[in-house]
Motif scaffolding. Structure first.
Motif, PDB file in Angstrom:
ATOM      1  N   THR A 175       0.818  -1.208   0.000  1.00  0.00           N
ATOM      2  CA  THR A 175       0.000   0.000   0.000  1.00  0.00           C
ATOM      3  C   THR A 175       0.861   1.272   0.000  1.00  0.00           C
ATOM      4  OG1 THR A 175      -1.836  -1.131   1.109  1.00  0.00           O
ATOM      5  CG2 THR A 175      -1.780   1.272   1.260  1.00  0.00           C
ATOM      6  N   PRO A 176       1.870   1.412   0.871  1.00  0.00           N
ATOM      7  CA  PRO A 176       2.683   2.641   0.864  1.00  0.00           C
ATOM      8  C   PRO A 176       3.381   2.933  -0.458  1.00  0.00           C
ATOM      9  CG  PRO A 176       2.962   1.468   2.929  1.00  0.00           C
ATOM     10  CD  PRO A 176       2.217   0.543   2.036  1.00  0.00           C
ATOM     11  N   PRO A 177       4.073   1.943  -1.095  1.00  0.00           N
ATOM     12  CA  PRO A 177       4.738   2.286  -2.367  1.00  0.00           C
ATOM     13  C   PRO A 177       3.766   2.642  -3.486  1.00  0.00           C
ATOM     14  CG  PRO A 177       4.964  -0.075  -1.881  1.00  0.00           C
ATOM     15  CD  PRO A 177       4.446   0.580  -0.646  1.00  0.00           C
ATOM     16  N   LEU A 178       2.586   2.023  -3.506  1.00  0.00           N
ATOM     17  CA  LEU A 178       1.595   2.384  -4.514  1.00  0.00           C
ATOM     18  C   LEU A 178       1.124   3.822  -4.325  1.00  0.00           C
ATOM     19  CD1 LEU A 178      -0.528  -0.895  -4.646  1.00  0.00           C
ATOM     20  CD2 LEU A 178       0.705   0.124  -6.573  1.00  0.00           C
ATOM     21  N   LEU A 179       0.878   4.207  -3.073  1.00  0.00           N
ATOM     22  CA  LEU A 179       0.449   5.579  -2.793  1.00  0.00           C
ATOM     23  C   LEU A 179       1.539   6.586  -3.169  1.00  0.00           C
ATOM     24  CD1 LEU A 179      -1.366   5.109   0.643  1.00  0.00           C
ATOM     25  CD2 LEU A 179      -2.421   5.675  -1.557  1.00  0.00           C
ATOM     26  N   LEU A 180       2.785   6.239  -2.916  1.00  0.00           N
ATOM     27  CA  LEU A 180       3.883   7.143  -3.266  1.00  0.00           C
ATOM     28  C   LEU A 180       4.003   7.323  -4.776  1.00  0.00           C
ATOM     29  CD1 LEU A 180       6.652   6.079  -0.706  1.00  0.00           C
ATOM     30  CD2 LEU A 180       5.421   8.259  -0.798  1.00  0.00           C
ATOM     31  N   LEU A 181       3.814   6.242  -5.534  1.00  0.00           N
ATOM     32  CA  LEU A 181       3.844   6.357  -6.989  1.00  0.00           C
ATOM     33  C   LEU A 181       2.730   7.281  -7.476  1.00  0.00           C
ATOM     34  CD1 LEU A 181       4.559   2.672  -8.125  1.00  0.00           C
ATOM     35  CD2 LEU A 181       6.031   4.666  -8.501  1.00  0.00           C
ATOM     36  N   LEU A 182       1.554   7.137  -6.889  1.00  0.00           N
ATOM     37  CA  LEU A 182       0.418   7.952  -7.290  1.00  0.00           C
ATOM     38  C   LEU A 182       0.579   9.410  -6.865  1.00  0.00           C
ATOM     39  CD1 LEU A 182      -2.361   5.379  -6.395  1.00  0.00           C
ATOM     40  CD2 LEU A 182      -1.944   6.301  -8.688  1.00  0.00           C
ATOM     41  N   ALA A 183       1.321   9.632  -5.787  1.00  0.00           N
ATOM     42  CA  ALA A 183       1.546  10.999  -5.301  1.00  0.00           C
ATOM     43  C   ALA A 183       2.605  11.729  -6.115  1.00  0.00           C
ATOM     44  CB  ALA A 183       1.941  10.983  -3.831  1.00  0.00           C
ATOM     45  N   GLY A 184       3.559  10.979  -6.664  1.00  0.00           N
ATOM     46  CA  GLY A 184       4.637  11.595  -7.421  1.00  0.00           C
ATOM     47  C   GLY A 184       5.676  12.235  -6.515  1.00  0.00           C
ATOM     48  N   GLU A 185       6.719  12.742  -7.120  1.00  0.00           N
ATOM     49  CA  GLU A 185       7.806  13.349  -6.352  1.00  0.00           C
ATOM     50  C   GLU A 185       7.309  14.585  -5.601  1.00  0.00           C
ATOM     51  OE1 GLU A 185      12.381  15.007  -7.019  1.00  0.00           O
ATOM     52  OE2 GLU A 185      11.178  14.279  -8.713  1.00  0.00           O
ATOM     53  N   SER A 186       7.536  14.591  -4.303  1.00  0.00           N
ATOM     54  CA  SER A 186       7.120  15.696  -3.424  1.00  0.00           C
ATOM     55  C   SER A 186       5.619  15.946  -3.483  1.00  0.00           C
ATOM     56  CB  SER A 186       7.886  16.976  -3.780  1.00  0.00           C
ATOM     57  OG  SER A 186       9.274  16.786  -3.644  1.00  0.00           O
ATOM     58  N   GLY A 187       4.858  14.916  -3.841  1.00  0.00           N
ATOM     59  CA  GLY A 187       3.400  15.032  -3.842  1.00  0.00           C
ATOM     60  C   GLY A 187       2.832  15.846  -4.981  1.00  0.00           C
ATOM     61  N   VAL A 188       3.597  16.041  -6.068  1.00  0.00           N
ATOM     62  CA  VAL A 188       3.148  16.913  -7.152  1.00  0.00           C
ATOM     63  C   VAL A 188       1.897  16.373  -7.833  1.00  0.00           C
ATOM     64  CG1 VAL A 188       4.661  15.807  -8.862  1.00  0.00           C
ATOM     65  CG2 VAL A 188       3.913  18.178  -9.198  1.00  0.00           C
ATOM     66  N   LEU A 189       1.735  15.041  -7.896  1.00  0.00           N
ATOM     67  CA  LEU A 189       0.572  14.463  -8.570  1.00  0.00           C
ATOM     68  C   LEU A 189      -0.683  14.496  -7.710  1.00  0.00           C
ATOM     69  CD1 LEU A 189       2.150  11.359 -10.378  1.00  0.00           C
ATOM     70  CD2 LEU A 189       1.643  13.624 -11.314  1.00  0.00           C
ATOM     71  N   CYS A 190      -0.538  14.738  -6.411  1.00  0.00           N
ATOM     72  CA  CYS A 190      -1.718  14.808  -5.532  1.00  0.00           C
ATOM     73  C   CYS A 190      -2.656  15.934  -5.942  1.00  0.00           C
ATOM     74  CB  CYS A 190      -1.286  14.991  -4.079  1.00  0.00           C
ATOM     75  SG  CYS A 190      -0.567  13.500  -3.346  1.00  0.00           S
ATOM     76  N   ALA A 191      -2.121  16.929  -6.624  1.00  0.00           N
ATOM     77  CA  ALA A 191      -2.963  18.040  -7.090  1.00  0.00           C
ATOM     78  C   ALA A 191      -3.963  17.583  -8.136  1.00  0.00           C
ATOM     79  CB  ALA A 191      -2.082  19.151  -7.655  1.00  0.00           C
ATOM     80  N   ARG A 192      -3.739  16.405  -8.723  1.00  0.00           N
ATOM     81  CA  ARG A 192      -4.637  15.897  -9.768  1.00  0.00           C
ATOM     82  C   ARG A 192      -5.576  14.814  -9.250  1.00  0.00           C
ATOM     83  NH1 ARG A 192      -0.501  14.379 -14.447  1.00  0.00           N
ATOM     84  NH2 ARG A 192      -2.418  13.508 -15.353  1.00  0.00           N
ATOM     85  N   TRP A 193      -5.487  14.462  -7.983  1.00  0.00           N
ATOM     86  CA  TRP A 193      -6.402  13.455  -7.431  1.00  0.00           C
ATOM     87  C   TRP A 193      -7.814  14.027  -7.382  1.00  0.00           C
ATOM     88  CZ3 TRP A 193      -3.934  10.430  -2.753  1.00  0.00           C
ATOM     89  CH2 TRP A 193      -2.714   9.864  -3.159  1.00  0.00           C
ATOM     90  N   LYS A 194      -8.750  13.370  -8.049  1.00  0.00           N
ATOM     91  CA  LYS A 194     -10.139  13.821  -8.083  1.00  0.00           C
ATOM     92  C   LYS A 194     -11.011  13.024  -7.104  1.00  0.00           C
ATOM     93  CE  LYS A 194     -13.294  16.459 -10.077  1.00  0.00           C
ATOM     94  NZ  LYS A 194     -13.228  17.934 -10.055  1.00  0.00           N
ATOM     95  N   SER A 195     -10.777  11.733  -7.027  1.00  0.00           N
ATOM     96  CA  SER A 195     -11.490  10.883  -6.074  1.00  0.00           C
ATOM     97  C   SER A 195     -10.530   9.833  -5.541  1.00  0.00           C
ATOM     98  CB  SER A 195     -12.711  10.223  -6.721  1.00  0.00           C
ATOM     99  OG  SER A 195     -12.326   9.305  -7.731  1.00  0.00           O
ATOM    100  N   LEU A 196     -10.707   9.517  -4.261  1.00  0.00           N
ATOM    101  CA  LEU A 196      -9.846   8.517  -3.624  1.00  0.00           C
ATOM    102  C   LEU A 196     -10.709   7.603  -2.765  1.00  0.00           C
ATOM    103  CD1 LEU A 196      -7.136   7.260  -2.771  1.00  0.00           C
ATOM    104  CD2 LEU A 196      -6.992   9.003  -0.969  1.00  0.00           C
ATOM    105  N   ARG A 197     -10.623   6.333  -3.046  1.00  0.00           N
ATOM    106  CA  ARG A 197     -11.249   5.300  -2.224  1.00  0.00           C
ATOM    107  C   ARG A 197     -10.140   4.364  -1.761  1.00  0.00           C
ATOM    108  NH1 ARG A 197     -13.482   0.070  -3.335  1.00  0.00           N
ATOM    109  NH2 ARG A 197     -15.154  -0.492  -1.880  1.00  0.00           N
TER     110      ARG A 197
END
Length: 331
Positions: A120-142
Motif C-alpha cells: 500500500t505505501p509504495p503504490l500511494l507514493l507512486l500515485l503521489a509523485g515526487e514531493s506530492g506533485v501528482l496529488c494536485a490531480r487526485w479527483k477521487s480517492l477510495r
C-alpha cells in the motif's frame, strides 16, 4: 488516419465511440485482460486508446494477490505517463481480509495480508509523485484496507500528507498509528467524506464537505476529534455511527438538512446546535439513549420527517423505546 477526432479503422468507428467501448472494457479489467490489451488489437486502436487519457487515469487496485500487485507496481508509472499532464486521477485501492469472523472465517492467509500491508505505501507514493506533485490531480480517492491486522505508520502514509486541492470525494477505511502528522491536511474541494472503521491521529479537513459519513471513527488526538466538525459549516448531510459523543459540532449548522444518528450517544454540542434548515432526522431505534437526547434538540420542532429504524435491541425492549420517543412526538 487524419486525427484523433476523425474516423478510426478505415472509417468504421469514430474516436468518441471507441472511447465508450474502451471505458466499458475498463470496468471489467482483470489481471488476465488488462487495459493494455487494447493496444495490441491494431494500430488504429492503439492510437485511439492512447489518445483517451482518462482511460489511463483510473486506477482500481485490488491488493492481496502478490502477482497482481507486483504487476500494478510495474505498470503504474507507465499509466501515469499515458494519462498526460492534466487528466484528473480516480483512485480505488482496496483489500478485504476475508479471514475475519464477520466474513465467515474464510480466505486470506497471512501472506496475503502481508502483501497488502507492504505494498500500500509504495503504490500511494507512486500515485503521489515526487514531493506530492501528482496529488494536485487526485479527483477521487477510495482507500479501503479492511483488516484489523494492518496498521500503518505516519511515515508509510506520507503520500496522504500532501495538499489535494482537486479532491472532491474521499472514502477511507484505514488504521494509522498515532502521530502528530495530519493526513489530508488540505481538502478545499472535497464534497463527500466517508470515514469508516478509521483509527487516525486526527480528522481530515472537512471545511467544505457537503456530505459526511462517520462510522466508528477513532481519533488519537481527542481535541482534534472534538473540534473536527466545528470546522464543517457547509455540511448538508451528516451520518454518525458508533460513538457520537466524542465528536463535537458547531453551535450553528446553517446548511444541515439531514441528520442520521446510528450511535449510542450524541455530543452535547449537537443537542444545543442551531440548525435552521434541518428537515430530516433518522434515528436508530436500537439506541434508546439517543432517542432521549434527541427529544432535547433545539431544532426538533421544525422537522418535516422523522424516521426510526430498529435493530435487535429495539425488538427485545420496545416499551423502553416507546417511552423514550414520547417526548419527541409531543414536540
Amino acid at each position: 488516419m487524419n486525427s484523433n477526432h476523425d474516423l478510426i479503422g478505415n472509417g468504421r468507428l469514430p474516436f468518441e465511440l471507441l472511447g465508450h467501448a474502451f471505458r466499458y472494457y475498463l470496468e471489467g479489467e482483470s489481471p488476465l485482460y488488462p487495459l493494455e490489451t487494447l493496444l495490441l488489437v491494431c494500430k488504429a486502436w492503439n492510437e485511439a486508446a492512447l489518445g483517451h487519457h482518462s482511460l489511463w487515469a483510473t486506477y482500481r487496485i485490488n491488493l492481496g494477490d502478490e502477482k497482481y500487485t507486483n504487476l500494478w507496481l510495474r505498470r503504474l508509472p507507465i499509466r501515469l505517463h499515458r494519462a498526460g499532464a492534466w487528466t484528473p486521477f480516480h483512485i480505488d485501492i482496496y483489500f478485504v481480509d476475508l479471514s475475519t469472523r464477520r466474513y465467515g472465517g474464510f480466505g486470506y492467509a497471512r501472506d496475503r495480508i502481508d502483501v497488502a500491508r507492504s505494498n500500500t505505501p509504495p503504490l500511494l507514493l507512486l500515485l503521489a509523485g515526487e514531493s506530492g506533485v501528482l496529488c494536485a490531480r487526485w479527483k477521487s480517492l477510495r482507500l479501503i484496507i479492511d483488516s484489523d491486522s494492518i496498521q500503518f505508520t505516519a511515515h508509510e502514509l506520507a503520500a496522504l500528507t500532501y495538499p489535494m486541492p482537486s479532491l472532491t470525494s474521499l472514502h477511507l477505511r484505514i488504521h494509522a498509528i498515532a502521530s502528530d502528522q495530519k493526513l489530508f491536511p488540505e481538502l478545499p474541494s472535497v464534497r463527500t467524506l466517508f470515514l469508516r472503521d478509521c483509527n487516525m491521529a486526527c480528522l481530515p479537513d472537512m471545511s467544505n464537505a457537503r456530505e459526511i459519513y462517520l462510522d466508528n471513527v477513532l481519533c488519537a488526538n481527542n481535541n482534534q476529534a472534538r473540534y473536527g466538525l466545528r470546522n464543517a459549516p457547509h455540511v448538508q448531510y451528516l451520518h454518525i455511527n458508533g460513538n457520537g459523543s466524542s465528536i463535537a459540532h458547531s453551535r450553528v449548522c446553517p446548511n444541515l438538512r439531514t441528520l442520521y444518528l446510528e450511535c449510542g450517544n450524541v455530543a452535547p454540542s449537537l443537542q444545543q446546535a442551531t440548525m435552521p434548515r434541518l428537515e430530516n432526522l433518522f434515528i436508530d431505534f436500537s439506541h434508546v439513549r439517543v432517542l432521549e437526547k434527541v427529544s432535547e434538540f433545539q431544532a426538533i420542532a421544525q422537522l418535516r420527517t422523522i424516521r426510526l429504524t430498529g435493530g435487535d435491541e429495539a425488538r427485545c425492549n420496545p416499551q423502553s423505546g416507546v417511552r423514550a420517543i414520547s417526548p419527541l412526538l409531543q414536540k
